[in-house]
Scaffold this motif. Structure first.
Motif, mmCIF file in Angstrom:
data_model
loop_
_atom_site.group_PDB
_atom_site.id
_atom_site.type_symbol
_atom_site.label_atom_id
_atom_site.label_comp_id
_atom_site.label_asym_id
_atom_site.label_seq_id
_atom_site.Cartn_x
_atom_site.Cartn_y
_atom_site.Cartn_z
ATOM 1 N N CYS A 1 81.648 -23.501 46.628
ATOM 2 C CA CYS A 1 81.282 -22.905 45.346
ATOM 3 C C CYS A 1 80.353 -23.871 44.645
ATOM 4 O O CYS A 1 80.714 -25.024 44.373
ATOM 5 N N CYS B 1 81.488 -20.095 36.782
ATOM 6 C CA CYS B 1 81.065 -19.166 37.845
ATOM 7 C C CYS B 1 79.762 -18.489 37.472
ATOM 8 O O CYS B 1 79.614 -17.941 36.389
ATOM 9 N N CYS C 1 77.337 -16.032 42.109
ATOM 10 C CA CYS C 1 76.400 -16.096 43.231
ATOM 11 C C CYS C 1 76.957 -15.448 44.497
ATOM 12 O O CYS C 1 76.231 -15.179 45.414
ATOM 13 N N CYS D 1 81.027 -17.608 47.638
ATOM 14 C CA CYS D 1 82.421 -17.551 48.070
ATOM 15 C C CYS D 1 82.663 -16.290 48.867
ATOM 16 O O CYS D 1 83.338 -16.305 49.898
#
Ligand SMILES: Cc1ncc(C[n+]2csc(CCOP(=O)(O)OP(=O)(O)O)c2C)c(N)n1
Ligand SMILES: Cc1ncc(C[n+]2csc(CCOP(=O)(O)OP(=O)(O)O)c2C)c(N)n1
Ligand code: SF4
Ligand code: SF4
Ligand code: SF4
Ligand code: SF4
Ligand code: SF4
Ligand code: SF4
Ligand SMILES: [Mg+2]
Ligand SMILES: [Mg+2]
Lengths: 286, 93, 184, 386, 386, 286, 184, 93
Positions: H38, H65, H68, H71
């Motif tokens: 991440c 976060c 993107c 993950c």
């Protein structure tokens, strides 16, 4: 031996003559060259094994007066691998047609080259399946005609020296049946060279290939080989494609060294197992 | 004495060599490789047939043969071969 | 039911099979008979003796094999030697006379030779030897009609070679007719 | 449905069995073929290579028989009727994929032009020694349909039939020619397209949905319809044991449900599938059992026997697998003995013996390479009747 | 001869069947193996890969089963005792080469650890559905020997036996394990080398010469001695039909002479080859016939039956092909019925039914993926006796 | 779709989850990337077929909610060839493990590349036979351990990009499961590229490869990929061998154009047969 | 003849098979009983429930399957749920108490839990969970002797891990003994 | 608002983006790919087990976060994914 006796005779099962090959077929020429190489290297023929698959070329095994094995279509290489692994002192020679070695047998070919099985592999490339009457082969030049490509071959053919080279063969040469001296010399060279050695021999098949493609008979093909061949030793194997009726680059392209399967195996086992390893012969004196 | 001709590679002869050629007429299938590639032009195809119906080679210039055995190497039917006779340097590469 | 067994033999490459094919097709498609052509195949077909067998019959032919030929057509000595033993005692034997020496022929057999190779070479293509033999066959054997053979021939040879083949056929036919006239 | 006229070479021809087989396939609607040459089957691929491009089809010579035998299955799922062809050695190489076709219920026709084996054997000469292989050659339980023609005409007719059965039962069909039939040339009559009945693939009635189950059979049927690829059914095909959806399920229950159905859809269809010919069996003491080319040879043996006053008939299974069991059992009840003539050292005879239930069953064997001498078969009959 | 102590892991072990099979091979003198992994046979190659280098042998994992199945034959001619091992899909790929081994009389052992099929089926689960394939999977006429062990101990003992038979008869031997036996771990007692009888390859008595004929049998024998490679015999080996010298001969006579001998050397040896176990057959009305793992399951069925007063015995062929025909025919004469329990939908039962010659023969089938419930077999017995 | 739904869900048979792949196995990552590529190219999923052989990687077909085919070990390529030839409008994707594609399937691979069959081939190379528990693969680095190479692998491994290149593939790339974005991009690129396109994805197999070779778990492998990979677009494929624990050259190596099998076939047939040729679709718009 | 059926279940990777192997080997090689170990294999072994079965008997054990376990050892909830249905009404059930909630156990069964995961983690390697369970088994089940299990254990674990494994074994054994003493 | 981190290629962020990450705890097999890669260090492995006995990720910096979805691309078990929320330029190459 008497001068009246053809030098091949002690090496062939003359009781089986005449052979099945057609007039003008190049396979017999390859046999001649192999005999000359044996004579020159003075190798003990009892320790030479000849292995073939199925095809006109595959019949070489049946005519050769050595321990000889006419196996199944496409499988001469794994048979030979087993033979050699079991009995490393043998010099194991494979004679195969282009269909045998590269169509059905292609996987064994690339894997044996990769693992550098100690085999001498001679491919008689006549651009077709001779034995079964002229079907399209994986070496058939683009646009050539074949019974199963009645309107012209449309698949790109393999360039065998490149395939052998990229799979890891330690010796790669190409000759035509016109180049008998050079072919003998190549065979002599690999007689004692450890590892996977490959010689492609371009050969006429008047019956199933030449006539259908209006390329004349065996003699015309031989003239073509003479006129259109170019010897380029060490040529980049990527550059030696063959086109229908086009020039043919011949020569010794690759000659390098790396451990054979049995040598690499021995080294690895010895390293890991130490004393527990019961040494197994490799058949190679280095 | 034979006049050595060009061999398959076109290498020039080093010196004159003498040879003899042996033909097994009944084995021949008339492909003419031997005739075509004999460096000494010592051979020609016979007009007559052999029992299989092919025209085998005949020696037309026995004295020209240098015994190079190219015919023997070419012949797909093991029907011909040449041998050196007498002294002579091997001119094979 | 009448059944005739024909065997044609020669070297591979002499067009033995094609000759059989034409006879069979002639009988089956143009003479409205039943015909079964069988042949020997394989690497053998390249070198040694090679043969085609035609069984012609007026009813459905169930058993396809030629066991004792009524007619033997041979174009090579090995073929002659290999096949002559099996023929009927009263068989008709047609042979290429420059390639075959018909020794030891059973007494009851009628036999006729033709220098078909030379005829073919005269016509310019040795390859039509088989068609010369076919004409010869048409002249001397009545199991299949000449007209049917001509039709089948035309349909069986490569385009552009019809003329040549018809000439070859006629050459054999004429030679055979002449022999027959002489009392064959 | 009627045949697509494009593929039907209507007319009277003088064809060998290999060529006639190819024409039968084209008439049946075969439009995709993959193969690898091998004597004595090569003429089939050669002709198909020549013919397919002229009828809107496609042929590729593959690198080997293994590739051919699965490429046709890809093509079958791609929507085509398909065929591959080979002989002994090549057929042996196809064994894994014959099992795959059985397991995935992929309609396809495998032509085997039998030559003499084992191994390379006699490549150019006849035998009928792959009959048990046709039934048992792949691992695991499965059933196939195997058909033996005895003439070029039947090579045409029965190849078409083979395609129809492949589609009807979604199963590999083994078209068991032999070298003699394959290389024998006779008159072959190919009817007009509209006279040829052709079975088209049964498609699912339902529209694509999440509920769609690839192998769900309609009530009373053991053969599920087969969806077209690329139209949203989003099905999954696997050679693993699977459920109705086609998903792998790794247990004995799924195995039983699936494999039993696969086997039963052929075994229990024997009455519909049975095709045989009989000659003079009504009063026969001895019935000659033979198939393929040998069924023509025994005709002569029968004639020879009848000439000698022996009551001999002929029973010829056309569909050999599943064996026409019912009929054979009936015959067994009234004849003294069966003499089974086959070009092998004892294959179909084992099945006859089993079904004969005690009725004497004798083999007239022949290792191949030629046909039986009719007299040799007669001799066996005479011995049996002694 | 006695076993070479180097290969004998004398002692008491807790081994699974796959490992015990490997030890049996080593004890028999196997010094060359080629393989390709596949569940549930992988443990055999894994162990052999580990063990061979320590006993003077050599193992190579090949690119596929086809290569493995012919590499071992090269090695056999190279003088070694050889083995390859696989399971259903891989065994199917070996079919061409099993025929080659039969045709060229190459001693070799093929281990098949049977899983449920057809096709990929249930890779990790048991079946016994390759029994007919073992006999008929390659094209043409040939015979093999097939052996079914039912415990790890037998995997050891009978693998050794398999090698001995391969050498004695110069034939491929199919060692037909099943997943249950292969993956079952039990006590395995490996005796001292000098207690193990091992058959060494019979070499020709004659010296190399132009007169040497590779396939000439000594009088009264159907099995020719096998020469070593590289010692001047200059023999020729081919999968084509051949004469005594090993040279190809393309006609029916050669075919008959050769193939009939190949088949007869096994078929006629049935009396010597026969190995079976019997339990309580003397008074039995019904004999349960089972092999491999199922022969253990039916023991319980038998007990359940006897508890209910039913006279039930067990007949277990150990060597399944050639089937112990003589003994089965004897039994058929005195029992009321056979119930054949096998993990398939009907294979060996067909042979039993054939040999039973009218004696009732009933199948207790199971599609595989688990063992039979002993009660289910009992039920079949009860129905038969009703 | 709801943001709470993982974007793969519409593309996968979620009713079959959990899948069989081990913790830290890289195969699922490849699936993710393929889904992203499908999403980005907006290709009609009904026209996408997924073909696999047997192996852990081969299970991809079973989880993908497209027409999907889980064939036999090593044979996904010829199956796919048949599928594509029969139905040229399909986009046919092969997902195969290294053993499946290159050991048993090697011949089909080189021949399909040679004839430029219009297939998209993704090889998950985890250097081992995962499904069967870690036997030596033809990609296994020298000296790596495997159950059937318990003392270390001694055969030279194939360099897959080179093999693909030399056999004639028109697109050749290599990524690792660390390079998810680049992998998606490569997949997007080949989605519409005609001909034999090959992507090798180096992926962790903790269960059967990493642990046995003391290379840690999936995470450690991923870290290794991150640290030891070098992007070299257009790298000479001869130079991209992989050694045990060594650096990994990644990138797009080959991108060229030549007619697909069906295009070449069409051209040849058209030339020879003229009007008699009944045109057959090639599935390619050029 | 006495016959005891033991089933061990858990996730793949928990060492279920090894536990079974040690019990079987102990019985077969060190207690002079007959023992048959069977197991479930395959991709399944990587994810879902996985099991080993041991049949221990005083005579030759012919029927190899476990049909109704006398003893069930479980290390995961799915394994518990999958296998509990088949056990004998008076079976002994041993479970990992932090992973398994033994609901719906038949009344006649005796059951004992042990927090083996925590014990194993305390010992520094989660992997020895199975050996803790093995000790627990040795304490609570008398079919195979403790000594035999110790011998088999020593021979079955990788070199260098003997200490750790013995500790794990002892930990489970002690815990089990204590429970038993309390009246298990 | 999240701070965008480095992506798998180490490309520098173009601008700050906001995202949200969704976790399916029970699917997770605890490989930690998501946590490790991440770019925003938004995740950590939970101490607690899920029902399969693995430690699934938890969001430790929700605001970091950027959505993107790396993950999501990494997760071999389809147990996590990220989505963009609000406006933002796509920074994927
Ligand atoms: C498994 C198998 N497939 C096919 C054949 C038929 N077959 C025999 S030789 C041959 C090809 C021969 O071509 P090539 O290898 O090029 O040899 P050539 O005859 O040209 O020398 C084929 C397809 C066979 N014998 N076995
Ligand atoms: C014909 C055949 N041989 C062998 C096998 C056993 N088998 C299944 S998968 C596999 C290898 C898997 O390795 P790979 O292709 O690299 O895939 P992975 O599991 O590593 O993804 C093998 C040998 C099989 N199913 N079929
Ligand atoms: S068919 Fe061709 S390769 Fe075969 S023998 Fe004749 S000329 Fe030679
Ligand atoms: S090369 Fe041989 S076969 Fe050819 S013409 Fe000369 S002698 Fe005859
Ligand atoms: S040996 Fe032959 S080729 Fe050489 S010169 Fe004499 S005849 Fe000519
Ligand atoms: S064994 Fe390896 S390749 Fe297979 S699922 Fe597990 S980690 Fe993945
Ligand atoms: S990547 Fe997926 S499986 Fe791995 S820890 Fe994160 S959520 Fe769990
Ligand atoms: S989407 Fe996932 S990887 Fe991207 S920043 Fe958010 S949590 Fe991290
Ligand atoms: Mg060739
Ligand atoms: Mg792999």
């Amino acid at each position: 031996m008497s001068q009246h006796v053809n030098p091949v005779e002690p090496f062939l099962r003359m009781e089986r003559m005449p052979h099945i090959w057609c007039p003008g077929c190049g396979i017999g020429t390859v046999v001649n060259c192999f005999v000359r190489a044996l004579l020159k290297t003075q190798v003990d023929i009892d320790k030479v094994s000849v292995v073939s698959g199925i095809g006109c070329t595959g019949r070489i095994a049946g005519y050769f007066r050595a321990d000889s094995f006419h196996t199944t279509h496409g499988r001469s290489i794994p048979f030979a691998t087993g033979l050699k692994m079991a009995n490393p002192e043998l010099s194991v020679w494979n004679f195969s047609g282009d269909g045998d070695l590269i169509a059905i047998g292609g996987n064994h070919f690339i894997h044996a080259a990769r693992r550098n099985a100690d085999l001498k592999v001679v491919c008689v490339n006549n651009f077709t399946y001779g034995m079964t009457g002229g079907q399209v082969a994986p070496t058939a030049p683009l646009h050539s005609l074949a019974t199963t490509a009645p309107y012209g071959a449309f698949e790109r053919p393999f360039n065998l020296p490149f395939l052998a080279d990229s799979s890891g063969a330690v010796y790669v040469a190409r000759w035509t049946t016109f180049h008998v001296r050079q072919l003998v010399k190549s065979m002599e060279e690999i007689m004692h060279k450890p590892g996977f050695c490959f010689i492609e021999v371009i050969a006429p098949c008047p019956t199933a290939y030449l006539r259908r493609n209006r390329l004349g008979d065996g003699l015309e093909a031989m003239r073509h080989y003479k006129q259109s061949s170019k010897v380029v030793h060490g040529a980049d194997t990527r550059s030696v494609d063959i086109e229908l009726g086009g020039p043919i680059v011949v020569g010794k392209f690759v000659d390098r060294d790396r451990p054979t399967t049995l040598e690499a195996m021995r080294d690895e086992l010895h390293k890991s197992l130490g004393d527990k390893y019961v040494p197994y012969p490799t058949g190679v004196q280095r | 004495m034979a006049t050595a001709g060009r061999d398959g590679e076109g290498a020039p002869p080093r010196r004159r060599l003498r040879g003899e050629v042996f033909i097994h007429r009944e084995r021949c299938k008339g492909c003419a490789f031997c005739v075509e590639f004999c460096p000494s032009q010592a051979l020609a195809l016979d007009k007559a047939f052999n029992r299989k119906g092919y025209h085998p080679p005949v020696v037309v210039k026995a004295e020209a043969c240098n015994g190079c055995d190219l015919c023997g190497m070419y012949c797909p039917d093991f029907a011909i071969h040449g041998v050196r006779v007498g002294a002579g340097v091997d001119d094979e590469g | 039911m009448s059944r005739t067994e024909i065997k044609i033999g020669g070297f591979g490459g002499q067009g033995v099979i094609l000759a059989g094919m034409i006879i069979g097709r002639a009988a089956a498609l143009h003479d409205d008979k039943d015909a079964t052509l069988t042949q020997s195949f394989g690497p053998e077909a390249r070198g040694g003796a090679c043969s085609a067998q035609v069984v012609v019959s007026t009813e459905r032919n169930l058993y396809p094999c030629v066991t004792a030929p009524d007619v033997l057509v041979v174009m090579s000595q090995p073929a002659y030697e290999q096949y002559v033993g099996g023929i009927r005692p009263d068989a008709l034997v047609l042979y290429e006379s420059s390639l075959v020496e018909p020794n030891g022929l059973p007494a009851g057999c009628r036999s006729f030779g033709i220098p078909a190779t030379s005829f073919a070479e005269e016509l310019g293509r040795r390859m039509v030897l088989n068609i010369v033999m076919l004409g010869f066959f048409a002249a001397l054997c009545d199991v299949v009609s000449e007209g049917a053979i001509r039709q089948a021939l035309a349909a069986s040879v490569p385009k552009g070679t019809e003329r040549l083949n018809l000439d070859a056929f006629t050459r054999g036919l004429d030679y055979g007719r002449a022999l027959r006239a002489k009392g064959g | 449905m009627k045949a697509d006229p494009r593929g039907v070479l209507t007319g009277v021809h003088f064809l060998d069995g290999d060529h006639a087989c190819c024409e039968g396939a084209l008439a049946a609607g075969c439009r995709c073929a993959f193969g690898y040459p091998i004597t004595p089957s090569t003429e089939v691929v050669e002709r198909i290579a020549q013919r397919l491009p002229t009828v809107g089809g496609v042929f590729l010579q593959m690198e080997d028989e293994i590739a051919s035998s699965i490429a046709i299955q890809g093509a079958a799922w791609g929507g085509k009727k398909v065929l591959s062809v080979s002989s002994g050695p090549g057929i042996s190489l196809m064994m894994e994929h014959i099992g795959l076709a059985a397991m995935t219920e992929t309609p396809c026709v495998f032509v085997n032009v039998q030559r003499a084996g084992p191994s390379t054997g006699l490549p150019t000469l006849v035998a009928q020694a792959d009959m048990m292989q046709a039934r048992w050659g792949s691992h695991g339980d499965y059933e196939v349909i195997a058909i033996c023609p005895n003439s070029p005409q039947e090579c045409f007719d029965l190849t078409l039939h083979a395609f129809n059965l492949a589609e009807t039962y979604r199963t590999p069909v083994m078209f068991m020619m032999d070298e003699a039939v394959g290389h024998m040339t006779e008159r072959v009559v190919i009817p007009a397209a509209e006279q040829l009945e052709v079975v088209e693939r049964r498609r699912p009635r339902e529209k694509p949905s999440d509920q769609y189950a690839l192998y769900r059979c309609e009530p009373g049927s053991r053969v599920p319809p087969m969806p077209p690829v690329g139209e949203g059914y989003r099905f999954h095909v696997t050679g693993l044991t699977h459920d109705e959806r086609g998903y792998p399920v790794m247990n004995a229950e799924a195995q039983d449900k699936l494999v039993r159905r696969l086997v039963d859809k052929i075994r229990l269809a024997e009455p519909e599938l049975a095709r045989y010919e009989e000659f003079q069996v009504d009063d026969a003491d001895v019935v000659l059992v033979a198939y393929g080319i040998t069924s023509r040879v025994v005709q002569r043996s029968m004639r020879l026997a009848r000439e000698r006053g022996l009551k001999v008939g002929v029973f010829r299974p056309v569909v050999v697998w599943p064996f026409p069991e019912r009929r054979l059992r009936e015959l067994a009840r009234r004849v003294k003995a069966f003499v089974v003539a086959e070009l092998n050292l004892g294959q179909v005879v084992l099945e006859v013996e089993r079904l004969a239930g005690g009725t004497r069953t004798v083999l007239a064997s022949h290792a191949g390479g030629a046909l039986h001498e009719p007299e040799a078969i007669l001799k066996v009959v005479q011995e049996v009747l002694r």
